[in-house]
Design an enzyme around this catalytic site. Structure first.
Site, short mmCIF file in Angstrom:
data_model
loop_
_atom_site.label_atom_id
_atom_site.label_comp_id
_atom_site.label_asym_id
_atom_site.label_seq_id
_atom_site.Cartn_x
_atom_site.Cartn_y
_atom_site.Cartn_z
N ASP A 23 -6.76 -3.25 -17.52
CA ASP A 23 -5.74 -2.23 -17.98
C ASP A 23 -6.20 -1.61 -19.43
O ASP A 23 -5.35 -1.29 -20.29
CB ASP A 23 -4.29 -2.79 -18.53
CG ASP A 23 -3.86 -3.21 -16.85
OD1 ASP A 23 -3.24 -4.28 -16.82
OD2 ASP A 23 -3.98 -2.81 -15.86
N GLU B 211 5.09 6.83 -9.55
CA GLU B 211 3.79 6.52 -9.40
C GLU B 211 3.29 7.37 -8.07
O GLU B 211 2.05 8.07 -8.31
CB GLU B 211 3.74 5.02 -8.75
CG GLU B 211 3.88 4.19 -10.06
CD GLU B 211 3.82 2.42 -9.60
OE1 GLU B 211 2.75 2.28 -8.69
OE2 GLU B 211 4.55 1.59 -9.85
N GLY C 288 0.57 -1.37 -0.09
CA GLY C 288 0.04 -0.04 -0.04
C GLY C 288 0.65 1.24 -0.01
O GLY C 288 0.26 2.38 0.44
N ASN D 142 1.30 3.49 -2.47
CA ASN D 142 0.80 4.35 -3.07
C ASN D 142 -0.47 4.90 -2.29
O ASN D 142 -0.66 5.98 -2.25
CB ASN D 142 -0.16 3.96 -4.58
CG ASN D 142 1.00 3.78 -5.66
OD1 ASN D 142 1.11 4.93 -6.14
ND2 ASN D 142 1.74 2.63 -5.96
N HIS E 14 -0.93 1.83 -13.15
CA HIS E 14 -0.18 0.57 -13.68
C HIS E 14 1.31 0.92 -13.74
O HIS E 14 1.30 1.91 -14.11
CB HIS E 14 -0.91 0.24 -14.96
CG HIS E 14 -0.31 -1.14 -15.38
ND1 HIS E 14 -0.95 -2.38 -14.76
CD2 HIS E 14 0.45 -1.11 -16.61
CE1 HIS E 14 0.06 -3.29 -15.82
NE2 HIS E 14 0.76 -2.59 -16.61
N ILE F 153 -12.17 -6.06 -11.07
CA ILE F 153 -13.31 -5.25 -10.41
C ILE F 153 -14.68 -5.68 -11.00
O ILE F 153 -14.56 -5.74 -12.37
CB ILE F 153 -13.11 -3.80 -10.65
CG1 ILE F 153 -11.97 -3.29 -9.89
CG2 ILE F 153 -14.23 -2.86 -10.14
CD1 ILE F 153 -12.03 -3.42 -8.46
N1 LIG Z 1 -12.33 -4.66 -14.26
C1 LIG Z 1 -10.91 -4.57 -13.78
N2 LIG Z 1 -10.41 -4.71 -12.75
C2 LIG Z 1 -9.12 -4.41 -12.57
C3 LIG Z 1 -8.39 -3.79 -13.35
C4 LIG Z 1 -8.93 -3.17 -14.62
O1 LIG Z 1 -8.24 -2.33 -15.31
N3 LIG Z 1 -10.33 -3.49 -14.74
N4 LIG Z 1 -6.86 -3.30 -12.65
C5 LIG Z 1 -6.08 -4.37 -12.16
C6 LIG Z 1 -5.09 -3.85 -11.69
N5 LIG Z 1 -3.97 -4.63 -12.62
C7 LIG Z 1 -3.08 -3.81 -13.51
O2 LIG Z 1 -3.24 -2.72 -13.27
C8 LIG Z 1 -3.89 -6.05 -12.66
C9 LIG Z 1 -3.99 -6.92 -11.62
C10 LIG Z 1 -3.94 -8.13 -11.48
C11 LIG Z 1 -3.75 -8.86 -12.68
C12 LIG Z 1 -3.72 -10.40 -12.74
O3 LIG Z 1 -3.39 -11.04 -13.83
N6 LIG Z 1 -4.21 -10.87 -11.80
C13 LIG Z 1 -4.05 -12.48 -11.50
C14 LIG Z 1 -4.27 -12.71 -10.08
C15 LIG Z 1 -2.99 -12.26 -9.40
C16 LIG Z 1 -3.51 -12.62 -7.60
O4 LIG Z 1 -4.47 -13.01 -7.26
O5 LIG Z 1 -2.35 -12.82 -7.19
C17 LIG Z 1 -5.39 -12.89 -12.24
O6 LIG Z 1 -6.31 -12.25 -12.54
O7 LIG Z 1 -4.97 -14.20 -12.75
C18 LIG Z 1 -3.72 -7.88 -13.87
C19 LIG Z 1 -3.54 -6.71 -14.08
C20 LIG Z 1 -7.23 -4.57 -10.92
N7 LIG Z 1 -8.60 -5.07 -11.33
N1 GAR Z 2 -1.27 -4.14 -12.64
C1 GAR Z 2 -1.43 -3.76 -11.49
C2 GAR Z 2 0.03 -3.39 -10.86
O1 GAR Z 2 1.00 -4.11 -10.87
N2 GAR Z 2 -0.05 -2.58 -9.92
C3 GAR Z 2 1.28 -2.06 -9.05
O2 GAR Z 2 1.39 -3.00 -8.11
C4 GAR Z 2 2.34 -1.99 -7.17
C5 GAR Z 2 1.63 -1.61 -5.77
O3 GAR Z 2 2.47 -1.24 -4.99
P1 GAR Z 2 1.91 -0.50 -3.51
O4 GAR Z 2 0.97 -1.65 -2.70
O5 GAR Z 2 3.30 -0.23 -2.83
O6 GAR Z 2 1.26 0.77 -3.72
C6 GAR Z 2 2.43 -0.58 -7.48
O7 GAR Z 2 3.81 -0.84 -8.34
C7 GAR Z 2 1.38 -0.49 -8.81
O8 GAR Z 2 1.84 -0.03 -9.97
#
Ligand SMILES: Nc1nc2c(c(=O)[nH]1)N[C@@H](CN(C=O)c1ccc(C(=O)N[C@@H](CCC(=O)O)C(=O)O)cc1)CN2
Ligand code: GAR
Length: 288
Positions: free
Chosen positions: A223, A252, A85, A87, A182, A166
């Site tokens: 994304d 970030e 956390g 960010n 991201h 989400i």
């Molecule tokens: N509806 C949306 N939900 C989320 C988004 C989004 O753009 N639309 N962004 C993500 C954040 N993210 C990248 O920025 C991201 C997070 C997780 C994954 C991913 O591949 N997750 C794995 C599971 C990982 C785990 O449980 O440890 C998976 O789905 O298999 C990709 C991109 C947040 N939600």
């Molecule tokens: N695709 C989603 C993703 O990779 N998010 C990344 O997870 C980290 C969280 O760090 P934090 O918990 O220290 O904020 C950050 O680098 C953020 O950009």
């Protein structure tokens, strides 16, 4: 007659949404009649529509000349985390300093014992668990999550290292009001499987010479939502994953605070082509 003022940009061929690129924009504010005369000349482009606040009303628009200082309401913020956390902590410090006109009202996580959740509890911020899983049986359903956030009167939802999808119920309940950060220059290196250090590993392996954070609106897929802001950082020839991750993370923290400040001050403008841009606080005729 009310003088309508339009903002005309001479858009570069590949505009990058960053403070660096903004300085390369040549712009001038024009009266309506000039704007129409000028358009054919510069071939540009999009007449800026007014900002639409998340309740569908027209928020402050520059042609009314209203000051944003006239008591814009402090916005209620929800943050979603899965890890340490940093960010979230940086954003909360920005709210406490008064740089962001928002207040963190609730934290949502899929990991009740993550660092972000501990930080929230230590600072009196309620923690909700989403989704409900075998490992997190106390987690909420999608509908209960929506109900809870509405009860908290949340204005904007900020994802900050949240690693689960989400649900569409939440996206539909909060149109254009959910942001994510991201750690790459989307659309590159995004999508399923691209999170945390996996992103930086892929960037280094690709030979890319630049990377950096992206803040975007959240839609149904990972994304793919509208990009709102980016910053660039160099990828050095001998970078380790950890070194690149740390360089991007520093940016970030700065970028997210700038963007959330703009969102809370209703300085996000939606272009006619659907691209969101940010109105400068220092000079309302400048956008990035
Ligand atoms: N509806 C949306 N939900 C989320 C988004 C989004 O753009 N639309 N962004 C993500 C954040 N993210 C990248 O920025 C991201 C997070 C997780 C994954 C991913 O591949 N997750 C794995 C599971 C990982 C785990 O449980 O440890 C998976 O789905 O298999 C990709 C991109 C947040 N939600
Ligand atoms: N695709 C989603 C993703 O990779 N998010 C990344 O997870 C980290 C969280 O760090 P934090 O918990 O220290 O904020 C950050 O680098 C953020 O950009």
């Amino acid at each position: 007659m009310t003088e309508l003022r339009f903002y005309v940009e001479l858009v570069l061929q590949f505009p990058m949404r960053s403070t660096i690129a903004t300085s390369q924009f040549k712009s001038q504010s024009l009266k309506a009649r000039d704007f129409n005369d000028l358009l054919p000349l510069v071939g540009l482009k999009k007449r800026l529509s007014k900002c639409v606040s998340n309740d569908g009303g027209l928020a402050t628009s520059f042609d009314e000349g209203r000051s944003l200082e006239n008591g814009a309401r402090t916005k209620n913020l929800a943050v979603f985390v899965s890890g340490g956390g940093s960010n979230f902590r940086a954003l909360r410090q920005a709210t406490l300093k008064g740089d962001v006109n928002g207040s963190f009202v609730v934290l949502v996580t899929n990991k009740h014992d993550c660092g972000g959740a501990h930080y929230a509890r230590e600072n009196g911020i309620p923690v909700l668990i989403y989704p409900s899983t075998k490992g997190e049986p106390n987690g909420l359903s999608s509908n209960d999550l929506v109900t809870a956030l509405i009860k908290y009167e949340i204005d904007f939802i900020l994802l900050a290292g949240y690693l689960k999808v989400i649900p569409s119920e939440l996206i539909q309940a909060y149109p254009n009001s959910i942001l994510n950060i991201h750690p790459s220059l989307l659309p590159a290196f995004g999508g399923k499987g691209y999170y945390g250090t996996k992103v930086h590993k892929a960037v280094i392996a690709s030979g890319a010479r630049y990377s950096g954070p992206t803040v975007h609106f959240v839609d149904e897929n990972y994304d793919t939502g509208h990009i709102l802001a980016q910053r660039i950082v160099p990828v050095l020839a001998n970078d380790t994953v950890e070194e690149l991750a740390a360089r991007v993370l520093r940016q970030e923290h700065k970028l997210y605070a700038e963007v959330v400040a703009a969102v809370c001050e209703e300085r996000v403008i939606w272009r006619e082509d659907g691209v969101p841009i940010i109105q400068s606080k220092a000079n309302p005729n400048h956008y990035s």
